[in-house]
Design a protein around this motif. Structure first.
Motif, PDB file in Angstrom:
ATOM      1  N   VAL A 178       0.834  -1.210   0.000  1.00 28.00           N
ATOM      2  CA  VAL A 178       0.000   0.000   0.000  1.00 28.00           C
ATOM      3  C   VAL A 178       0.865   1.256   0.000  1.00 28.00           C
ATOM      4  CG1 VAL A 178      -1.660   1.330   1.359  1.00 28.00           C
ATOM      5  CG2 VAL A 178      -1.987  -1.134   1.060  1.00 28.00           C
ATOM      6  N   ASN A 179       2.023   1.196   0.665  1.00 26.75           N
ATOM      7  CA  ASN A 179       2.901   2.363   0.777  1.00 26.75           C
ATOM      8  C   ASN A 179       4.126   2.273  -0.136  1.00 26.75           C
ATOM      9  OD1 ASN A 179       1.347   3.567   2.954  1.00 26.75           O
ATOM     10  ND2 ASN A 179       2.147   1.931   4.244  1.00 26.75           N
ATOM     11  N   HIS A 180       4.066   1.438  -1.147  1.00 24.37           N
ATOM     12  CA  HIS A 180       5.241   1.225  -2.004  1.00 24.37           C
ATOM     13  C   HIS A 180       5.621   2.516  -2.735  1.00 24.37           C
ATOM     14  CE1 HIS A 180       8.002  -0.623  -4.877  1.00 24.37           C
ATOM     15  NE2 HIS A 180       7.934  -1.737  -4.138  1.00 24.37           N
ATOM     16  N   ARG A 181       6.914   2.702  -2.915  1.00 21.27           N
ATOM     17  CA  ARG A 181       7.418   3.929  -3.543  1.00 21.27           C
ATOM     18  C   ARG A 181       7.127   4.002  -5.044  1.00 21.27           C
ATOM     19  NH1 ARG A 181      13.961   2.663  -3.160  1.00 21.27           N
ATOM     20  NH2 ARG A 181      13.883   0.589  -4.111  1.00 21.27           N
ATOM     21  N   VAL A 182       6.680   2.892  -5.645  1.00 26.03           N
ATOM     22  CA  VAL A 182       6.428   2.914  -7.085  1.00 26.03           C
ATOM     23  C   VAL A 182       5.336   3.909  -7.463  1.00 26.03           C
ATOM     24  CG1 VAL A 182       4.680   1.049  -7.123  1.00 26.03           C
ATOM     25  CG2 VAL A 182       6.142   1.436  -9.120  1.00 26.03           C
ATOM     26  N   TYR A 183       4.335   4.107  -6.599  1.00 26.42           N
ATOM     27  CA  TYR A 183       3.225   4.989  -6.954  1.00 26.42           C
ATOM     28  C   TYR A 183       3.702   6.438  -7.106  1.00 26.42           C
ATOM     29  CZ  TYR A 183       1.178   0.867  -4.721  1.00 26.42           C
ATOM     30  OH  TYR A 183       0.897  -0.412  -4.341  1.00 26.42           O
ATOM     31  N   ALA A 184       4.517   6.878  -6.156  1.00 25.61           N
ATOM     32  CA  ALA A 184       5.030   8.255  -6.217  1.00 25.61           C
ATOM     33  C   ALA A 184       6.022   8.435  -7.356  1.00 25.61           C
ATOM     34  CB  ALA A 184       5.685   8.626  -4.888  1.00 25.61           C
ATOM     35  N   LEU A 194       3.698   5.920 -16.299  1.00 24.53           N
ATOM     36  CA  LEU A 194       2.436   5.204 -16.144  1.00 24.53           C
ATOM     37  C   LEU A 194       2.339   4.064 -17.153  1.00 24.53           C
ATOM     38  CD1 LEU A 194      -0.318   4.944 -14.748  1.00 24.53           C
ATOM     39  CD2 LEU A 194      -1.227   6.550 -16.442  1.00 24.53           C
ATOM     40  N   GLN A 195       2.822   4.284 -18.348  1.00 28.20           N
ATOM     41  CA  GLN A 195       2.806   3.235 -19.362  1.00 28.20           C
ATOM     42  C   GLN A 195       3.617   2.022 -18.916  1.00 28.20           C
ATOM     43  OE1 GLN A 195       4.247   5.461 -22.738  1.00 28.20           O
ATOM     44  NE2 GLN A 195       2.431   6.791 -22.712  1.00 28.20           N
ATOM     45  N   ILE A 196       4.787   2.256 -18.349  1.00 24.68           N
ATOM     46  CA  ILE A 196       5.617   1.152 -17.834  1.00 24.68           C
ATOM     47  C   ILE A 196       4.858   0.393 -16.755  1.00 24.68           C
ATOM     48  CG2 ILE A 196       7.697   0.596 -16.493  1.00 24.68           C
ATOM     49  CD1 ILE A 196       9.063   2.994 -17.912  1.00 24.68           C
ATOM     50  N   PHE A 197       4.239   1.136 -15.847  1.00 23.15           N
ATOM     51  CA  PHE A 197       3.477   0.509 -14.770  1.00 23.15           C
ATOM     52  C   PHE A 197       2.374  -0.378 -15.337  1.00 23.15           C
ATOM     53  CE2 PHE A 197      -0.103   0.331 -11.873  1.00 23.15           C
ATOM     54  CZ  PHE A 197       0.496  -0.008 -10.670  1.00 23.15           C
ATOM     55  N   ASN A 227      -4.376   8.528  -5.689  1.00 24.99           N
ATOM     56  CA  ASN A 227      -4.005   9.766  -5.003  1.00 24.99           C
ATOM     57  C   ASN A 227      -2.769  10.387  -5.641  1.00 24.99           C
ATOM     58  OD1 ASN A 227      -6.088   9.570  -3.203  1.00 24.99           O
ATOM     59  ND2 ASN A 227      -4.883   8.597  -1.589  1.00 24.99           N
ATOM     60  N   ASP A 228      -1.839   9.523  -6.111  1.00 19.14           N
ATOM     61  CA  ASP A 228      -0.599  10.035  -6.684  1.00 19.14           C
ATOM     62  C   ASP A 228      -0.757  10.491  -8.131  1.00 19.14           C
ATOM     63  OD1 ASP A 228       1.316   9.967  -4.603  1.00 19.14           O
ATOM     64  OD2 ASP A 228       1.437   7.795  -4.749  1.00 19.14           O
ATOM     65  N   ILE A 229      -1.567   9.792  -8.913  1.00 20.57           N
ATOM     66  CA  ILE A 229      -1.645  10.152 -10.337  1.00 20.57           C
ATOM     67  C   ILE A 229      -2.751  11.143 -10.652  1.00 20.57           C
ATOM     68  CG2 ILE A 229      -0.728   7.884 -10.990  1.00 20.57           C
ATOM     69  CD1 ILE A 229      -3.567   7.303 -12.132  1.00 20.57           C
ATOM     70  N   ASN A 230      -3.723  11.261  -9.773  1.00 15.89           N
ATOM     71  CA  ASN A 230      -4.896  12.086 -10.077  1.00 15.89           C
ATOM     72  C   ASN A 230      -4.532  13.546 -10.332  1.00 15.89           C
ATOM     73  OD1 ASN A 230      -7.694  12.226 -10.504  1.00 15.89           O
ATOM     74  ND2 ASN A 230      -8.019  13.049  -8.466  1.00 15.89           N
ATOM     75  N   ILE A 231      -3.506  14.029  -9.639  1.00 17.40           N
ATOM     76  CA  ILE A 231      -3.129  15.431  -9.796  1.00 17.40           C
ATOM     77  C   ILE A 231      -2.047  15.627 -10.863  1.00 17.40           C
ATOM     78  CG2 ILE A 231      -3.744  16.036  -7.427  1.00 17.40           C
ATOM     79  CD1 ILE A 231      -0.774  15.839  -6.705  1.00 17.40           C
ATOM     80  N   LYS A 232      -1.577  14.516 -11.454  1.00 18.44           N
ATOM     81  CA  LYS A 232      -0.448  14.628 -12.383  1.00 18.44           C
ATOM     82  C   LYS A 232      -0.842  14.550 -13.846  1.00 18.44           C
ATOM     83  CE  LYS A 232       2.733  12.429  -9.101  1.00 18.44           C
ATOM     84  NZ  LYS A 232       3.507  11.213  -8.801  1.00 18.44           N
ATOM     85  N   ILE A 255      -6.212   9.834 -19.212  1.00 16.57           N
ATOM     86  CA  ILE A 255      -6.196   8.579 -18.456  1.00 16.57           C
ATOM     87  C   ILE A 255      -7.545   8.362 -17.756  1.00 16.57           C
ATOM     88  CG2 ILE A 255      -3.692   8.581 -18.095  1.00 16.57           C
ATOM     89  CD1 ILE A 255      -4.546   9.378 -15.084  1.00 16.57           C
ATOM     90  N   SER A 256      -8.587   8.906 -18.332  1.00 20.44           N
ATOM     91  CA  SER A 256      -9.906   8.794 -17.695  1.00 20.44           C
ATOM     92  C   SER A 256     -10.342   7.334 -17.539  1.00 20.44           C
ATOM     93  CB  SER A 256     -10.954   9.562 -18.494  1.00 20.44           C
ATOM     94  OG  SER A 256     -11.080   9.032 -19.807  1.00 20.44           O
ATOM     95  N   LYS A 257      -9.994   6.482 -18.502  1.00 23.47           N
ATOM     96  CA  LYS A 257     -10.384   5.073 -18.426  1.00 23.47           C
ATOM     97  C   LYS A 257      -9.633   4.357 -17.302  1.00 23.47           C
ATOM     98  CE  LYS A 257     -11.627   4.583 -23.315  1.00 23.47           C
ATOM     99  NZ  LYS A 257     -13.062   4.324 -23.116  1.00 23.47           N
ATOM    100  N   PHE A 258      -8.361   4.688 -17.121  1.00 24.63           N
ATOM    101  CA  PHE A 258      -7.582   4.087 -16.031  1.00 24.63           C
ATOM    102  C   PHE A 258      -8.112   4.567 -14.687  1.00 24.63           C
ATOM    103  CE2 PHE A 258      -3.502   3.971 -13.467  1.00 24.63           C
ATOM    104  CZ  PHE A 258      -3.515   2.591 -13.300  1.00 24.63           C
ATOM    105  N   LYS A 259      -8.436   5.839 -14.612  1.00 25.09           N
ATOM    106  CA  LYS A 259      -9.011   6.396 -13.388  1.00 25.09           C
ATOM    107  C   LYS A 259     -10.335   5.706 -13.069  1.00 25.09           C
ATOM    108  CE  LYS A 259     -10.039  10.931 -11.330  1.00 25.09           C
ATOM    109  NZ  LYS A 259     -11.510  10.963 -11.245  1.00 25.09           N
ATOM    110  N   TYR A 260     -11.138   5.485 -14.094  1.00 24.98           N
ATOM    111  CA  TYR A 260     -12.414   4.792 -13.891  1.00 24.98           C
ATOM    112  C   TYR A 260     -12.172   3.373 -13.386  1.00 24.98           C
ATOM    113  CZ  TYR A 260     -16.789   2.360 -14.820  1.00 24.98           C
ATOM    114  OH  TYR A 260     -17.910   1.595 -14.682  1.00 24.98           O
TER     115      TYR A 260
END
Length: 256
Positions: free
Chosen positions: A20-26, A34-37, A182-187, A192-197
């Protein structure tokens, strides 16, 4: 709460928190990150569906002629989860599996879906994971993650399958996806609306309903068998470790 469930959760807490707290998100700072992820994560989305169907095959009658199989409550629990995962709705109200929604999100964000498409087509033809990995040039961490899932699938042990499904997926996903969103929403913009959905849909369904069904399913399958609970705990820990290894590799790819 079931005391066995409570104990299992205590045992897996450090691994769950590490995910949950992994550094990959930040570390996801650009569309390319995001594509790599997504190009790694899509394999986990796919093998989740395979694990789900293994449970349905194990706990219900999916062959002909039909006969009542197992406990009706457990049949209900897994069948309800299957309906939600295999035939949910996308943001436009069209019926799709969560895997199909994810692949569409990849295409919208310009992530490369060729590898997962090749993997699936080769697997359809040969039925062999190793051949499909080679054809798709799948990363080593992906192979390790998927191989573990299929080792549990091929074990045929429903209580262990249910444990990794619940504690490595359904009960984990809302917290993990909260961290991502939380990390990608502001970036990123609406590209990326489909990924957010996809993320928000999983948070809504898994956090509010599916995780409760999955917890009940584990309780029903393990019941009061101490050996089953030990096996469920060990498998859940290993499943979470595989996720950490996958995220570690994605982090290295993004930052390297």
């Amino acid at each position: 709460m079931n005391s066995h469930i409570q104990h299992l959760r205590e045992q897996i807490r450090p691994y769950r928190e590490a995910i949950v707290n992994h550094r990959v998100y930040a570390a996801i700072k650009t569309p390319e990150d995001l594509q790599i992820f997504m190009e790694h994560h899509v394999y986990a989305v796919w093998d989740f569906m395979s694990l789900l169907k293994a449970l349905q095959n194990n706990l219900t009658c999916t062959s002909l002629p039909w006969f009542p199989k197992g406990d009706a409550t457990t049949r209900f629990l897994i069948n309800e989860i299957v309906v939600g995962e295999e035939s949910d709705v996308d943001e436009e109200g069209n019926r799709k599996s969560h895997f199909e929604i994810y692949v569409e999100a990849m295409k919208q964000s310009k992530a490369n879906s060729t590898a997962i498409d090749t993997f699936i087509e080769e697997l359809k033809k040969t039925g062999t994971l190793s051949v499909a990995y080679d054809a798709a040039k799948s990363p080593e961490s992906v192979k390790n993650f998927v191989d573990f899932t299929f080792r549990i699938i091929h074990s045929g042990k429903a209580h262990i399958q249910a444990a990794i499904f619940t504690f490595g997926r359904e009960d984990l996903i809302p917290g993990m996806f909260h961290s991502i969103i939380n990390d990608i929403n502001i970036k990123f913009p609406e590209s990326i609306s489909k990924f957010k959905y996809y993320l928000e849909r999983h948070i809504e369904i898994d956090g509010d309903h599916h995780s409760h069904l999955a917890l009940e399913m584990v309780s029903n399958l393990c019941c009061t068998d101490e050996q089953y609970w030990r096996e469920a705990t060990e498998a859940s820990i290993e499943c979470l470790q595989k996720r950490i290894e996958l995220w570690d590799e994605v982090y290295k790819k993004i930052t390297g």
